[in-house]
Write a protein that holds these residues in place. Structure first.
Motif, PDB file in Angstrom:
ATOM      1  N   LEU A  46      37.932  32.084  37.029  1.00 32.72           N
ATOM      2  CA  LEU A  46      39.322  32.325  37.422  1.00 32.72           C
ATOM      3  C   LEU A  46      40.105  31.024  37.551  1.00 32.72           C
ATOM      4  CD1 LEU A  46      38.709  35.072  40.129  1.00 32.72           C
ATOM      5  CD2 LEU A  46      40.024  35.382  38.037  1.00 32.72           C
ATOM      6  N   THR A  52      37.469  32.403  30.412  1.00 34.63           N
ATOM      7  CA  THR A  52      38.175  31.866  31.566  1.00 34.63           C
ATOM      8  C   THR A  52      39.641  32.276  31.540  1.00 34.63           C
ATOM      9  OG1 THR A  52      36.730  29.978  31.308  1.00 34.63           O
ATOM     10  CG2 THR A  52      38.538  29.721  32.835  1.00 34.63           C
ATOM     11  N   VAL A  53      40.183  32.655  32.690  1.00 31.80           N
ATOM     12  CA  VAL A  53      41.614  32.949  32.786  1.00 31.80           C
ATOM     13  C   VAL A  53      42.243  32.015  33.817  1.00 31.80           C
ATOM     14  CG1 VAL A  53      41.540  35.353  32.030  1.00 31.80           C
ATOM     15  CG2 VAL A  53      41.107  34.810  34.422  1.00 31.80           C
ATOM     16  N   PRO A  54      43.544  31.723  33.682  1.00 25.87           N
ATOM     17  CA  PRO A  54      44.150  30.711  34.556  1.00 25.87           C
ATOM     18  C   PRO A  54      44.624  31.233  35.917  1.00 25.87           C
ATOM     19  CG  PRO A  54      45.718  31.430  32.905  1.00 25.87           C
ATOM     20  CD  PRO A  54      44.464  32.207  32.663  1.00 25.87           C
ATOM     21  N   THR A  55      44.228  32.448  36.268  1.00 21.24           N
ATOM     22  CA  THR A  55      44.849  33.152  37.392  1.00 21.24           C
ATOM     23  C   THR A  55      44.823  32.415  38.726  1.00 21.24           C
ATOM     24  OG1 THR A  55      44.010  35.062  36.261  1.00 21.24           O
ATOM     25  CG2 THR A  55      44.998  35.442  38.401  1.00 21.24           C
ATOM     26  N   LEU A  56      43.708  31.806  39.102  1.00 20.58           N
ATOM     27  CA  LEU A  56      43.634  31.175  40.432  1.00 20.58           C
ATOM     28  C   LEU A  56      43.763  29.652  40.349  1.00 20.58           C
ATOM     29  CD1 LEU A  56      41.010  33.213  42.461  1.00 20.58           C
ATOM     30  CD2 LEU A  56      43.439  33.576  42.181  1.00 20.58           C
ATOM     31  N   ARG A  57      44.498  29.187  39.337  1.00 19.47           N
ATOM     32  CA  ARG A  57      44.705  27.748  39.217  1.00 19.47           C
ATOM     33  C   ARG A  57      45.361  27.228  40.486  1.00 19.47           C
ATOM     34  NH1 ARG A  57      47.616  26.688  33.777  1.00 19.47           N
ATOM     35  NH2 ARG A  57      49.278  27.084  35.251  1.00 19.47           N
ATOM     36  N   GLY A  58      44.832  26.143  41.007  1.00 17.93           N
ATOM     37  CA  GLY A  58      45.440  25.562  42.202  1.00 17.93           C
ATOM     38  C   GLY A  58      44.878  26.093  43.506  1.00 17.93           C
ATOM     39  N   LYS A  59      44.051  27.138  43.441  1.00 23.26           N
ATOM     40  CA  LYS A  59      43.416  27.641  44.670  1.00 23.26           C
ATOM     41  C   LYS A  59      42.076  26.931  44.858  1.00 23.26           C
ATOM     42  CE  LYS A  59      46.199  31.258  45.493  1.00 23.26           C
ATOM     43  NZ  LYS A  59      47.158  31.132  46.574  1.00 23.26           N
ATOM     44  N   PHE A  93      37.775  42.657  34.470  1.00 18.80           N
ATOM     45  CA  PHE A  93      37.229  41.295  34.438  1.00 18.80           C
ATOM     46  C   PHE A  93      35.964  41.224  33.594  1.00 18.80           C
ATOM     47  CE2 PHE A  93      39.874  40.368  38.266  1.00 18.80           C
ATOM     48  CZ  PHE A  93      40.526  39.281  37.719  1.00 18.80           C
ATOM     49  N   THR A 129      39.319  46.946  38.906  1.00 18.64           N
ATOM     50  CA  THR A 129      39.699  45.565  38.593  1.00 18.64           C
ATOM     51  C   THR A 129      38.496  44.828  37.993  1.00 18.64           C
ATOM     52  OG1 THR A 129      41.206  45.667  40.472  1.00 18.64           O
ATOM     53  CG2 THR A 129      40.776  43.494  39.567  1.00 18.64           C
ATOM     54  N   ALA A 171      42.878  36.505  47.067  1.00 16.65           N
ATOM     55  CA  ALA A 171      43.516  35.190  47.027  1.00 16.65           C
ATOM     56  C   ALA A 171      45.018  35.372  47.132  1.00 16.65           C
ATOM     57  CB  ALA A 171      43.171  34.469  45.733  1.00 16.65           C
ATOM     58  N   GLY A 172      45.640  34.594  47.976  1.00 14.94           N
ATOM     59  CA  GLY A 172      47.090  34.673  48.054  1.00 14.94           C
ATOM     60  C   GLY A 172      47.568  35.552  49.182  1.00 14.94           C
ATOM     61  N   TYR A 175      40.290  37.747  43.148  1.00 13.87           N
ATOM     62  CA  TYR A 175      41.638  37.996  42.634  1.00 13.87           C
ATOM     63  C   TYR A 175      42.466  38.794  43.630  1.00 13.87           C
ATOM     64  CZ  TYR A 175      45.268  40.383  39.947  1.00 13.87           C
ATOM     65  OH  TYR A 175      46.458  40.904  39.534  1.00 13.87           O
TER      66      TYR A 175
END
Lengths: 309, 216
Positions: A70, A39-46, A29, A25, A303-304, A300
């Motif tokens: 992230l 930058t990637v939007p993957t962890l938006r809101g975390k 990255f 992984t 998270a979640g 990544y």
């Protein structure tokens, strides 16, 4: 394939497959980091809290950058500028922070087990960024990523860790991680700085650096902390350098291709000489680059993951 | 997380409660779901059919773009990239020029990260060229909800500002959830929610075939 735990407390007990999942992984990255927009939007809101109870530049900066790449929201906490100075306990500190709704905690603390303690107080995912002399898992992972990149594989590699093994969390994470992926691990340093019975971890002890140089594919050189010398564990920095310092002369004498790693910060002229640190043998700066990619991969993958009730 | 053999947008009908976004690129069924048994209802395309369709799509792409100038083809993993390679080969046969291939992994741009707990494998995205001012043809195997394409557009824009982006798909099965439309469609296939389209390609699956699957 998923990681089994929702926290990253150490590499002890982590399987070969889990380690390779993180490294694979991280490789993806690393490509993201090379783009014009990294930058990637993957962890938006975390929301991630970086809780640093011990000084750190590299690790904290690297985690913060990984979180921002992230698109996570980050809050930084440094003990010297907080209510810890007013005597607030770790548990109270973290519970107050968690009451503000956070998803992940990255913690560095001088006490071994502090990250584990946190997992029992909060629902957030906990990532260990170094706890005392216990573990520094992301450092172990980025070291393995750098090695895998350079050598093409980890299995069967001979890695010797040189220096203060006794007080080193980097050494412990490297030993557990490398053993798990099938590498051979050795340690070398003054006998006062080698833990007793370390052989039980499946590690070879080299009392002399010359013997280590004859067999190693890789040297991971640890920082010698000046306060250890003041504590009487070895007579002088000059003596340390003459017995264990990695010099160009020593490397040339072996006539072998040995990869040089160092977790930083460097004590140039003590455990490592400048002409070695800046040579083609050295992958020290690759380690720093890979650090961000590995931390993105860990964030990544964790998270979640939700708490089990 | 169970990677599926074939591709196709698998999804909604099986059990609305458990199925999260599952698309051709990810091709993931999340582990808790337990896949309902599916049987082959019909073969939508065979190997020759796929080749003929791709050849027609290639001609349409060249016609609409008036040749291959400034053209780049970007395939979406895991099967769009194989189709993109074939289209590039056809363009080479027709126009005698080699145009660049980009491979896109959209995992990091998915819109369902707040909803899923298992993490899909992140694969490499590979753009050996600058996208700025290029005419980009995005290629995927099956167009379904449109969410994969939305994610792909987000990812593409982070690589530069192309002159335009067009979309080519081998199959369009309907059921769009976003206002997205393909410029080039190999075959329109009306499907029901519970059905599944499986695209098999030689490069990945050893054979060329498109199957329509339905609940047993």
């Amino acid at each position: 394939m998923q990681l089994k735990s929702r926290h990253l407390l150490g590499l002890e007990g982590m399987t070969k497959e889990e380690i390779h999942l993180i490294l694979d992984t991280a490789r993806s990255f690393k490509k993201v980091l090379e783009r014009p927009i990294p930058t990637v939007p993957t962890l938006r809101g975390k929301t991630v809290v970086n809780l640093f109870f011990e000084p750190s530049t590299r690790t904290r900066f690297s985690f913060e950058l990984a979180e921002k790449r992230l698109s996570a929201d980050t809050v930084n906490f440094t003990a010297s500028a907080s209510s810890v100075l007013k005597g607030e306990s770790l548990k109270d500190t973290i519970q107050n922070i968690e009451a503000m709704r956070i998803d992940l905690v990255v913690i560095r603390h001088k006490a071994e087990g502090a990250p584990y303690f946190l997992t029992r107080c909060v629902n957030a995912t906990v990532i260990n960024a170094g706890d005392g002399a216990h573990e520094h898992p992301t450092q172990g992972l980025l070291d393995m990523m750098t090695l895998r990149e350079k050598m093409g594989k980890l299995e069967g590699l001979k890695v010797v860790i040189v220096g203060d093994i006794e007080h080193s969390r980097v050494a412990r994470s490297n030993i557990h991680g490398l053993k798990s992926v099938g590498a051979q691990v050795g340690v070398c340093g003054p006998s006062t700085l080698i833990p007793r019975e370390i052989e039980k971890l499946g590690v070879t002890v080299y009392p002399h650096i010359e013997d280590a140089l004859q067999e190693a594919d890789v040297l991971n050189i640890l920082r010698i902390q000046l306060e250890r010398q003041k504590g009487g564990l070895f007579p002088s920095l000059r003596e340390y350098r003459s017995l264990f310092g990695i010099t160009k002369e020593r490397l040339d004498r072996t006539a072998r291709d040995i990869t040089i790693m160092h977790p930083g910060p460097l004590n140039r002229g003590v455990e490592i000489d400048s002409d070695v640190a800046d040579s083609d043998y050295s992958v020290i700066l690759n380690q720093v680059t890979n650090g961000v990619a590995v931390r993105m991969a860990v964030l990544y993958l964790l998270a979640g993951k939700r708490a089990k009730f | 997380m169970t990677p599926l053999n074939g591709s196709g947008e698998i999804g909604k009908g099986l059990s609305m409660k458990n199925i999260l976004l599952v698309d051709s690129t990810g091709g993931f069924l999340f582990s808790k779901i337990g896949k309902q048994s599916m049987k082959v209802k019909s073969e939508l395309m065979d190997g020759e059919g796929i080749t003929r369709t791709l050849l027609r799509l290639t001609h349409e792409i060249l016609e609409k773009n008036k040749g291959a100038k400034n053209l780049v083809i970007v395939g979406i993993r895991n099967r769009g990239d194989c189709l993109a390679r074939r289209i590039i080969k056809h363009i080479e046969e027709i126009e005698g020029v080699q145009i660049p291939l980009g491979i896109l992994d959209i995992t990091l741009y998915r819109d369902d990260f707040q909803r899923i707990t298992d993490r899909p494998l992140v694969q490499e995205t590979d753009f050996p060229f600058d996208l700025t001012e290029k005419r980009v043809v995005l290629v995927d195997d099956v167009l379904y909800t449109g969410r994969t394409i939305r994610a792909a557009l987000g990812a593409l824009i982070d690589y530069g500002r192309p002159a335009l982006i067009q979309l080519a798909v081998l199959l369009d099965r309907g059921h769009r959830e976003l206002p997205i439309k393909a410029d080039y469609v190999g075959k329109n296939v009306p499907t029901a929610f519970g059905e599944e389209i499986q695209v098999k390609l030689k490069e990945v699956d050893g054979e060329d075939k498109v199957l329509l699957l339905g609940p047993d």
